[in-house]
Design a protein around this motif. Structure first.
Motif, PDB file in Angstrom:
ATOM      1  N   TRP A 130       0.862  -1.178   0.000  1.00  0.00           N
ATOM      2  CA  TRP A 130       0.000   0.000   0.000  1.00  0.00           C
ATOM      3  C   TRP A 130       0.900   1.230   0.000  1.00  0.00           C
ATOM      4  O   TRP A 130       1.355   1.685   1.034  1.00  0.00           O
ATOM      5  CB  TRP A 130      -0.914  -0.014   1.221  1.00  0.00           C
ATOM      6  N   VAL A 150     -10.358  -8.106   0.513  1.00  0.00           N
ATOM      7  CA  VAL A 150      -9.614  -7.146   1.325  1.00  0.00           C
ATOM      8  C   VAL A 150      -9.510  -7.672   2.756  1.00  0.00           C
ATOM      9  O   VAL A 150     -10.319  -8.503   3.180  1.00  0.00           O
ATOM     10  CB  VAL A 150     -10.306  -5.758   1.325  1.00  0.00           C
ATOM     11  N   THR A 155     -10.613  -1.010   4.888  1.00  0.00           N
ATOM     12  CA  THR A 155      -9.774  -0.849   3.694  1.00  0.00           C
ATOM     13  C   THR A 155     -10.588  -0.250   2.560  1.00  0.00           C
ATOM     14  O   THR A 155     -10.091   0.591   1.798  1.00  0.00           O
ATOM     15  CB  THR A 155      -9.190  -2.207   3.261  1.00  0.00           C
ATOM     16  N   VAL A 451      -4.497  -0.022   8.151  1.00  0.00           N
ATOM     17  CA  VAL A 451      -5.018  -0.205   6.793  1.00  0.00           C
ATOM     18  C   VAL A 451      -3.871  -0.414   5.813  1.00  0.00           C
ATOM     19  O   VAL A 451      -3.900  -1.310   4.963  1.00  0.00           O
ATOM     20  CB  VAL A 451      -5.880   1.006   6.373  1.00  0.00           C
ATOM     21  N   GLU A 452      -2.836   0.396   5.924  1.00  0.00           N
ATOM     22  CA  GLU A 452      -1.710   0.316   5.001  1.00  0.00           C
ATOM     23  C   GLU A 452      -0.907  -0.964   5.182  1.00  0.00           C
ATOM     24  O   GLU A 452      -0.182  -1.378   4.278  1.00  0.00           O
ATOM     25  CB  GLU A 452      -0.809   1.537   5.192  1.00  0.00           C
ATOM     26  N   LEU A 454      -2.230  -3.830   5.318  1.00  0.00           N
ATOM     27  CA  LEU A 454      -2.952  -4.816   4.500  1.00  0.00           C
ATOM     28  C   LEU A 454      -3.026  -6.181   5.182  1.00  0.00           C
ATOM     29  O   LEU A 454      -2.751  -7.215   4.567  1.00  0.00           O
ATOM     30  CB  LEU A 454      -2.313  -4.957   3.119  1.00  0.00           C
TER      31      LEU A 454
END
Length: 471
Positions: A130, A150, A155, A451-452, A454
């Motif tokens: 990401w 996801v 996300t 979130v980044e 993943l």
């Protein structure tokens, strides 16, 4: 080797057989007594349950590897279950599938979901980094997926934030989204979001279910050796009270809370995963398991207790005290992190300086004098912290006196709940809680980092108990 399990005959026996055959002949396996296991009852009686820290020290570090390429991987034993359910949701095989997921585990475990999606059909494109939401969205637009997988529903929110519009406006071909975590979170998109199942370091924990709520999953009893450790509701009892023995999935009780204990050939032996579930139903028996399979909802981890000098403070009581400390006229709670205050750890030097003992000048060049000057507590038993540290983020204007008010309210609330804490506070053997109001947006930045990454859960409980090093 032949593993014999009394009662039900199911794929779990094959998983236990594989575990013993692959790990038992090794030197750590022999030292742990794994090579002598002959049945599931024997396995549960001879192999102790270990939490993550103890498992890392006594099992993982001794094996020093995950599942090798030459070993049989049980990750595909229940592959037909999620593949069949996903295909039914889509109404057929998709042409293009996008997987937005970082590489979190060893290769054998990390490829389970990849191989599931390959079995579903269609071209698979994996994005495991990401760099920015805009760059990820550009890659997805160029690929035009019909199915997007996801780690978290949040996300999707991060992708939609690029243009503050529902995702289908940028990906018109998208028909279905599969998410592993945070399925109850709000989203802009109207595209159906369903469960992708549940895969963690030991292997496949659960498969999606066609029954019940969208965020419910069915335990993968045909892939791993899963046990359920019952415990009481900490909100009612103040502390988690665990049962002495685990329960097998076929004996699960509707509505009961459990912590998952998992064993798998990937190098895990009765690991207390720290993952908590509540049984909400049962799915019908099938070929890998001839008993009803528990359908569960994932629960946030129960708040851990905090050990202070002289007493242990219940994590549930801490959570309740923080929420009750904020009155209607105060700003709203966004999140809080609680743990022992590192600055409240007594040291030998401090006790010598503040006590009645004074060292004569003859001791100036000795180690004892050095300890007195530096406050080092390397010698002797290390003492526990004498106070709590709370990092709190609120929404709204913070008046200067709010910090002291919160400290007083939390302290008073804990004294009402815990006689031991109240006794030590009365004797001034514990310090009052130290409260820090962190800048606005701290939680949002923490969620963005998740979130980044993943992988894994993004949204955590509003009140978290953390280790001193995190504070």
């Amino acid at each position: 080797m032949r593993i014999v399990s009394p009662g039900h005959r199911n794929r779990r026996d094959d998983c236990l057989r594989l575990l013993v055959e692959q790990l038992g002949p090794t030197r750590p396996g022999r030292e742990l007594g794994l090579d002598a296991v002959r049945s599931l009852d024997d396995f549960r009686a001879s192999i102790p349950i270990r939490d993550r820290t103890r498992h890392q020290e006594e099992v993982t570090s001794r094996f020093g590897f995950g599942l090798d390429d030459d070993f049989e991987n049980p990750g595909g034993w229940e592959r037909d279950v999620p593949v069949g359910i996903w295909g039914a949701w889509l109404g057929g095989a998709p042409k293009r599938v996008a997987l937005l997921r970082g590489r979190r585990f060893d290769t054998a475990v990390d490829e389970i979901l990849v191989e599931d999606l390959e079995a579903l059909g269609g071209e698979l494109r994996r994005i495991d980094r990401w760099e920015s939401a805009a760059s990820v969205l550009e890659q997805l637009e160029a690929f035009e997926p019909e199915l997007l997988v996801v780690p978290s529903v949040l996300t999707i929110g991060a992708l939609e934030s690029v243009h503050r519009a529902p995702l289908e406006r940028r990906l018109p071909q998208l028909e279905l989204i599969l998410a592993e975590h945070d399925l109850r979170r709000t989203r802009r998109t109207r595209i159906p979001i369903k469960s992708a199942g549940w895969i963690e370091a030991p292997g496949r924990f659960a498969v999606p279910s066609t029954r019940g709520a969208d965020d419910s999953v069915t335990l993968a009893v045909g892939t791993s050796v899963i046990e359920l450790l019952p415990y009481s509701n900490p909100e009612e009892d103040g502390q988690r009270v665990y049962a002495r023995q685990t329960t097998l999935p076929e004996d699960a009780v509707m509505g009961q809370r459990y912590e998952l204990v998992v064993s798998s050939p990937h190098g895990f032996l009765r690991l207390r995963t720290g993952e908590h579930v509540r049984v909400v139903g049962f799915d019908m028996p099938y070929e890998p398991a001839d008993f009803p399979r528990p359908r569960v909802l994932r629960l946030p981890p129960a708040p851990a207790d905090v050990r202070l000098e002289g007493c242990t403070v219940s994590g549930a009581w801490l959570s309740a005290s923080i929420r009750q400390a904020l009155h209607r006229e105060d700003p709203a709670l966004v999140f809080a992190e609680v743990g022992p205050d590192p600055l409240s750890i007594p040291t030998m030097g401090a006790s010598l300086r503040t006590g009645s003992t004074r060292l004569p000048a003859a001791f100036d060049d000795t180690e004892l004098a050095w300890l007195t000057r530096t406050g080092s507590h390397r010698l002797g038993k290390r003492k526990r912290p004498r106070g709590l540290l709370l990092r709190i983020e609120v929404q709204g204007y913070v008046v200067p006196e709010l910090v002291s008010k919160l400290s007083e309210r939390i302290d008073a609330n804990l004294q009402l709940r815990s006689p031991a804490y109240a006794h030590l506070r009365t004797r001034a053997e514990l310090d009052p809680p130290r409260v820090m109001v962190v800048p606005a947006g701290t939680r949002g930045r923490d969620e963005q980092r998740r979130v980044e990454a993943l992988g894994g859960v993004v949204r955590h409980p509003d009140v978290r108990i953390v280790e001193p090093t995190r504070l």
